[in-house]
Design a protein around this motif. Structure first.
Motif, PDB file in Angstrom:
ATOM      1  N   ASN A 101       0.831  -1.211   0.000  1.00 26.87           N
ATOM      2  CA  ASN A 101       0.000   0.000   0.000  1.00 26.87           C
ATOM      3  C   ASN A 101       0.863   1.257   0.000  1.00 26.87           C
ATOM      4  N   THR A 102       2.007   1.206   0.663  1.00 26.76           N
ATOM      5  CA  THR A 102       2.919   2.344   0.662  1.00 26.76           C
ATOM      6  C   THR A 102       3.504   2.578  -0.731  1.00 26.76           C
ATOM      7  N   VAL A 103       3.757   1.488  -1.459  1.00 25.71           N
ATOM      8  CA  VAL A 103       4.238   1.618  -2.841  1.00 25.71           C
ATOM      9  C   VAL A 103       3.198   2.360  -3.677  1.00 25.71           C
ATOM     10  N   TYR A 104       1.936   1.962  -3.549  1.00 25.62           N
ATOM     11  CA  TYR A 104       0.868   2.632  -4.301  1.00 25.62           C
ATOM     12  C   TYR A 104       0.750   4.102  -3.889  1.00 25.62           C
ATOM     13  N   GLN A 114      13.438   7.555  10.099  1.00 23.45           N
ATOM     14  CA  GLN A 114      13.613   7.921  11.499  1.00 23.45           C
ATOM     15  C   GLN A 114      14.134   6.751  12.341  1.00 23.45           C
ATOM     16  N   SER A 115      14.115   5.549  11.773  1.00 24.39           N
ATOM     17  CA  SER A 115      14.602   4.366  12.477  1.00 24.39           C
ATOM     18  C   SER A 115      15.141   3.385  11.451  1.00 24.39           C
ATOM     19  N   GLU A 116      15.809   2.350  11.927  1.00 25.46           N
ATOM     20  CA  GLU A 116      16.352   1.342  11.016  1.00 25.46           C
ATOM     21  C   GLU A 116      15.229   0.606  10.292  1.00 25.46           C
ATOM     22  N   LEU A 118      -3.746  15.689   0.762  1.00 26.04           N
ATOM     23  CA  LEU A 118      -3.380  15.214   2.099  1.00 26.04           C
ATOM     24  C   LEU A 118      -4.297  15.822   3.160  1.00 26.04           C
ATOM     25  N   TRP A 119      -4.603  17.097   3.000  1.00 29.78           N
ATOM     26  CA  TRP A 119      -5.496  17.788   3.942  1.00 29.78           C
ATOM     27  C   TRP A 119      -6.903  17.200   3.886  1.00 29.78           C
ATOM     28  N   VAL A 120      -7.379  16.913   2.689  1.00 26.86           N
ATOM     29  CA  VAL A 120      -8.710  16.319   2.526  1.00 26.86           C
ATOM     30  C   VAL A 120      -8.761  14.955   3.211  1.00 26.86           C
ATOM     31  N   ASP A 121      -7.729  14.132   2.993  1.00 23.52           N
ATOM     32  CA  ASP A 121      -7.683  12.806   3.616  1.00 23.52           C
ATOM     33  C   ASP A 121      -7.753  12.927   5.133  1.00 23.52           C
ATOM     34  N   TYR A 122      -7.006  13.846   5.686  1.00 24.17           N
ATOM     35  CA  TYR A 122      -7.003  14.053   7.140  1.00 24.17           C
ATOM     36  C   TYR A 122      -8.378  14.518   7.623  1.00 24.17           C
ATOM     37  N   THR A 123      -9.014  15.407   6.893  1.00 26.83           N
ATOM     38  CA  THR A 123     -10.323  15.944   7.292  1.00 26.83           C
ATOM     39  C   THR A 123     -11.399  14.859   7.270  1.00 26.83           C
ATOM     40  N   VAL A 124     -11.368  14.010   6.259  1.00 25.33           N
ATOM     41  CA  VAL A 124     -12.335  12.909   6.189  1.00 25.33           C
ATOM     42  C   VAL A 124     -12.216  12.029   7.431  1.00 25.33           C
ATOM     43  N   GLY A 125     -10.986  11.698   7.822  1.00 28.65           N
ATOM     44  CA  GLY A 125     -10.790  10.890   9.024  1.00 28.65           C
ATOM     45  C   GLY A 125     -11.276  11.569  10.288  1.00 28.65           C
ATOM     46  N   GLU A 126     -11.086  12.886  10.367  1.00 33.23           N
ATOM     47  CA  GLU A 126     -11.479  13.634  11.556  1.00 33.23           C
ATOM     48  C   GLU A 126     -12.990  13.702  11.733  1.00 33.23           C
ATOM     49  N   ILE A 144      -3.289   6.304   4.565  1.00 31.60           N
ATOM     50  CA  ILE A 144      -2.518   6.401   3.323  1.00 31.60           C
ATOM     51  C   ILE A 144      -1.402   5.357   3.342  1.00 31.60           C
ATOM     52  N   THR A 145      -0.710   5.299   4.445  1.00 30.02           N
ATOM     53  CA  THR A 145       0.349   4.316   4.646  1.00 30.02           C
ATOM     54  C   THR A 145       0.516   4.100   6.140  1.00 30.02           C
ATOM     55  N   ASP A 146       0.824   2.876   6.505  1.00 31.32           N
ATOM     56  CA  ASP A 146       1.007   2.550   7.924  1.00 31.32           C
ATOM     57  C   ASP A 146       2.349   3.029   8.473  1.00 31.32           C
ATOM     58  N   PHE A 147       3.239   3.466   7.600  1.00 34.14           N
ATOM     59  CA  PHE A 147       4.607   3.748   8.029  1.00 34.14           C
ATOM     60  C   PHE A 147       4.947   5.232   8.062  1.00 34.14           C
ATOM     61  N   PHE A 148       4.095   6.069   7.501  1.00 36.37           N
ATOM     62  CA  PHE A 148       4.349   7.500   7.484  1.00 36.37           C
ATOM     63  C   PHE A 148       3.093   8.247   7.937  1.00 36.37           C
ATOM     64  N   SER A 149       3.255   9.123   8.893  1.00 36.09           N
ATOM     65  CA  SER A 149       2.135   9.945   9.347  1.00 36.09           C
ATOM     66  C   SER A 149       1.836  11.037   8.333  1.00 36.09           C
ATOM     67  N   HIS A 150       0.712  11.731   8.531  1.00 39.84           N
ATOM     68  CA  HIS A 150       0.392  12.858   7.657  1.00 39.84           C
ATOM     69  C   HIS A 150       1.501  13.917   7.698  1.00 39.84           C
ATOM     70  N   GLN A 151       2.053  14.127   8.883  1.00 42.89           N
ATOM     71  CA  GLN A 151       3.112  15.136   9.015  1.00 42.89           C
ATOM     72  C   GLN A 151       4.361  14.732   8.233  1.00 42.89           C
ATOM     73  N   GLU A 152       4.714  13.435   8.286  1.00 45.99           N
ATOM     74  CA  GLU A 152       5.891  12.968   7.555  1.00 45.99           C
ATOM     75  C   GLU A 152       5.660  13.017   6.048  1.00 45.99           C
ATOM     76  N   LEU A 153       4.445  12.702   5.618  1.00 38.12           N
ATOM     77  CA  LEU A 153       4.132  12.789   4.198  1.00 38.12           C
ATOM     78  C   LEU A 153       4.189  14.239   3.721  1.00 38.12           C
ATOM     79  N   LYS A 154       3.704  15.139   4.569  1.00 39.77           N
ATOM     80  CA  LYS A 154       3.781  16.563   4.227  1.00 39.77           C
ATOM     81  C   LYS A 154       5.249  16.988   4.073  1.00 39.77           C
ATOM     82  N   GLN A 155       6.078  16.525   4.990  1.00 37.01           N
ATOM     83  CA  GLN A 155       7.507  16.850   4.916  1.00 37.01           C
ATOM     84  C   GLN A 155       8.123  16.255   3.656  1.00 37.01           C
ATOM     85  N   LEU A 156       7.746  15.037   3.331  1.00 35.57           N
ATOM     86  CA  LEU A 156       8.266  14.377   2.136  1.00 35.57           C
ATOM     87  C   LEU A 156       7.889  15.157   0.871  1.00 35.57           C
TER      88      LEU A 156
END
Length: 846
Positions: free
Chosen positions: A105-108, A123-125, A579-587, A549-561
């Protein structure tokens, strides 16, 4: 946020409506645009009813990027990820193998971002290893082709792919609830290609709380103030009382009288209701409801043919040893695939269930075979007792038990089962052969078509024994039809089979619908049918938004990316907005439940029923919406549904119970029952009846009882130190599911016994201490019967006249009286006795 939206330039056109049927009806037969909906059910209804060019969101993606995100493609990616992990030098290999779908899913997600590589410091190994895997997959030809299509497709080509008309330039999206990152990104891409994009959502300015989800999400989507666009404050014919309640406005009178609220006392009660109703049923978590209403076992993996294929995924092969849990092995053995010349695997179910405790701790099929051999040796011990006493005991079960205490173990009662222990060993060996042929060692791969051919070769032996339609179905599933270059490990090989089966299944006859299909049900306007929404509990409704969106990156990390890799550009803004829309739907997704309830009440023209089912899930409670709707529309009444039990009672005019208890019945027992068995009657007439007249001996199935049984037998055969040592060497190994220390403690904590004091019954002499096995640790209490105990203690012949008279008093025409108490916990019939008292019942009475 409201001020920011007012100042921002609108991104998309926005239109609101109070009736989807009305807005679509105004466009019937129109050919100037494409109409996109959230679910396939609504899409089919729109095509049929309004003759519009309609697609679901999933269909849009499938038609634009064929083969990009199909089930087979996902299996291919998972296989590639598994190969990379197993062949690479990854420090967290197990962690990564357990998260292959999440990595895929992260690849997609990264492909949606337009990334060909993640330029991001982990952020980690673990995260660094995940990034390395994702970057490797982003180079795959399928991903490369996806990027190529997104870059080169023109508006006219896209329109042609979607509806066959290259002149279309407008796309309208209707009532999209799950507007996640990928979908929002797709909408931006379509707009960038030159399409005029419009969002159409339900909204009524009179009820902002009811429509909070739509307002909160789509103000972010379109960057427009919905209240300035939605001018309609039309009051619906129905539902305004529910809507007003959510706006903290109380209305005196209900606006409709055909709304009902029910609660079902158990799943069985709902299943009974389902058999007699014509309701159109929609449910939260419909799979839970389908399981209790289906008259047949769910197809295809829960029947005897398909479950072997399903449970094969839980087998692991290491150095030609098949590792599998006992529960999963039990499912494999009892399938239609396992049989010998003498017996079928289905026949072994009862014995397999009774051996669950005996098999505790096994990890492989070899472990199970070893345990069964030890059980066979224990069976030989028991049969040796029977053989030695054959001349005295004959075929009498009572006498055999008096001379062989091992017979009290349920799994040594061969008469209870359709297979013997040796036949079960043969069935296990047959299962092992199938698993050895169909399961590969970890890391081993095989061409998909070659693996399917293996199944085909096995199928040939069942052509004459299986039903023709079943055989034809599975033969079609195992037909090789995949690219020759597809070489997968066992996990993905089985996934291909599961996907093929799901593609062949006919799901059009679904009788329990999911919540997203509510709009489709309302559009159909089947006024004669009651719309029934069930499984509304406190824990599952309103439904939560679980997609990420992905289990390995938060919205904040994706924004940084996004910002670090693209800098400041139009593409960056588009991706950040998605990204903002995705976060709002969840909220705000939990706010959708209020709208769903209102929409049903206000728009469905026929009767409506809301309900929940007690005991379907542990620790669940009635949903607060049910109480609110009952108060608003039924004066607080919640109808309870429970199946009436048909219990046959003694009636006037039948044969008096005393006739049953005369010499023709009870008195015929005189002198035919050993004194040992009458001890049960001191405690409970029903226990005596079941043990003596039905089973003709106690049979202990529960491990709690079997531990006491082992301890008492061990004490009887351990009078001296030498006898104890012999018991250790001969009998201890035959109970491998208990540790040595436990077996020692069981015997050591048992009261001393005298094996060489005997009682007599007819021609049989048996140890007096057999009363310990008969009663286990049942404790006599004051004001209970003690005649049998007192007579048993005497070293004289047992006179049963008085106890027979007591038994007569507890026998009626249709039943034997149960006498529950503390002794119930030592009763072998407790699990089957409706009057039995459990330990928790005793605590509640104190």
């Amino acid at each position: 946020m409201q001020e920011a939206i007012k100042e921002a330039k609108p991104l998309f056109n926005l239109k609101t409506y109070t009736s989807l049927n009305r807005i679509l009806g105004e466009q019937t037969g129109s050919t100037d645009g494409i109409h996109v909906f959230g679910t396939s059910e609504i899409t089919r209804n729109v095509r049929k009813r309004y003759q519009l060019k309609a697609l679901s969101m999933d269909e849009v993606i499938d038609q634009l990027f064929r083969g990009y995100r199909t089930g087979l493609t996902e299996i291919y990616f998972q296989s590639e990820i598994r190969k990379l992990i197993q062949t690479g030098n990854y420090q967290h290999e197990t962690y990564l193998l357990n998260r292959i779908p999440s990595i895929m899913n992260t690849v997609y997600a990264m492909a949606d971002l337009g990334r060909k590589a993640i330029q991001f410091q982990g952020q980690s190994e673990r995260q660094s290893e995940i990034i390395a895997l994702v970057n490797a997959l982003l180079k795959d030809d399928i991903i490369e082709h996806f990027h190529y299509q997104k870059q080169t497709l023109t508006r006219n080509e896209i329109a042609k792919l979607l509806c066959g008309d290259s002149t279309i330039h407008k796309i309208a999206f209707y009532q999209i609830e799950y507007l996640n990152f990928g979908r929002m990104n797709l909408v931006h891409w379509l707009q960038a290609k030159g399409f005029e994009v419009e969002f159409c959502i339900p909204y009524n300015a009179s009820f902002p709380q009811v429509y909070q989800f739509w307002k909160s999400v789509y103000q972010v989507v379109t960057r427009q103030d919905i209240d300035e666009i939605a001018h309609s404050k039309e009051m619906p014919s129905f539902g305004h009382r529910f809507a007003a309640f959510n706006e903290n406005i109380l209305m005196d009178h209900a606006d409709r009288k055909d709304v009902m609220v029910m609660e079902f006392e158990s799943p069985r009660d709902f299943a009974d209701f389902y058999q007699t109703t014509n309701d159109k049923i929609t449910a939260v978590h419909p799979d839970d409801i389908n399981r209790i209403v289906s008259n047949v076992i769910a197809e295809p993996f829960e029947n005897g043919y398909g479950k072997f294929i399903y449970y094969l995924q839980f087998c692991q092969k290491q150095d030609d040893t098949i590792f599998v849990s006992y529960d999963h092995l039990m499912e494999l053995i009892t399938s239609e695939w396992v049989s010998t010349r003498a017996v079928s695997g289905k026949d072994a179910l009862a014995l397999l269930k009774d051996l669950e405790e005996y098999m505790s701790g096994v990890e492989s099929i070899q472990d199970v075979k070893t345990r069964l051999q030890q059980l066979s040796d224990l069976d030989i011990v028991s049969k040796t007792f029977d053989q030695e006493n054959m001349q005295d005991a004959g075929k009498s079960r009572m006498k055999r038990y008096l001379l062989n205490p091992f017979r009290a173990f349920a799994f040594l009662q061969q008469g209870r089962y359709q297979v013997t222990i040796n036949q079960l060993i043969e069935l296990v060996e047959q299962t092992e052969k199938l698993c050895q042929y169909l399961v590969m060692n970890e890391g081993e791969t095989m061409p998909v078509n070659d693996y399917l051919q293996r199944w085909n070769s096995i199928m040939d032996r069942y052509e004459d024994s299986w039903e023709k339609d079943v055989y034809t179905f599975w033969k079609k599933v195992f037909t090789p039809q995949h690219p020759a270059e597809w070489v997968f490990p066992i996990q993905e090989l089985l996934s291909v089979i599961y996907l093929t089966v799901s593609n062949y299944m006919d799901n059009t006859n679904t009788t329990i619908y999911s919540m997203p299909t509510l709009q489709a049900s309302i559009m159909e306007e089947e006024e004669a049918k009651t719309l029934h929404i069930t499984n509304l509990t406190l824990m599952n409704f309103p439904e939560s938004y679980h997609a990420t969106i992905t289990d390995f990156f938060s919205h904040q990390e994706l924004k940084q990316l996004i910002t670090e890799s693209l800098g400041s550009s139009w593409s960056t803004n588009r991706l950040l907005h998605a990204l903002w829309v995705d976060y709002t739907v969840g909220e705000y997704f939990d706010k959708l439940g209020t709208y769903q309830m209102y929409h049903v009440i206000s728009s469905y023209q026929g009767p409506i029923r809301f309900s929940w089912i007690k005991h379907l899930q542990a620790d669940d409670f009635r949903n607060i919406y049910l109480d609110i709707i009952a108060d608003l529309y039924q004066q607080g009444e919640i109808i309870s549904y429970q199946v009436e039990e048909s219990v046959e009672q003694e009636k006037e005019g039948t044969i008096p119970s005393s006739e049953l208890t005369q010499a023709s019945a009870v008195q015929e027992l005189k002198g035919k029952i050993p004194a040992l068995f009458w001890l049960d009657h001191d405690f409970c007439a029903k226990k005596f009846f079941l043990t003596t007249l039905i089973e003709q001996q106690p049979v202990y199935e529960d491990v709690f009882h079997q531990q006491f049984l082992f301890s008492k037998i061990g004490k009887l055969f351990s009078i001296s130190a030498d006898e104890r040592a012999e018991f250790r060497s001969l009998i201890y190994p035959l109970f491998p599911h208990w540790t040595y220390s436990k077996k020692e403690n069981l015997i050591d904590t048992e009261y001393p016994a005298q094996l060489r004091i005997y009682k007599e019954f007819e021609n049989v002499t048996y140890p007096k201490e057999m009363n310990r096995i008969q009663l286990l640790r049942s404790v006599y209490q004051e004001n209970r019967r003690t005649k049998a105990r007192n007579r048993y203690r005497k070293n004289t012949a047992f006179k049963d006249a008085d106890v027979l008279k007591q038994f007569q008093e507890n026998v009626s025409r249709y039943k034997v009286k149960a006498e529950p108490g503390n002794h119930c916990k030592m009763c072998p019939h407790l699990q089957n006795c409706s009057e039995g008292m459990y330990a928790i019942d005793n605590i509640s009475q104190e």
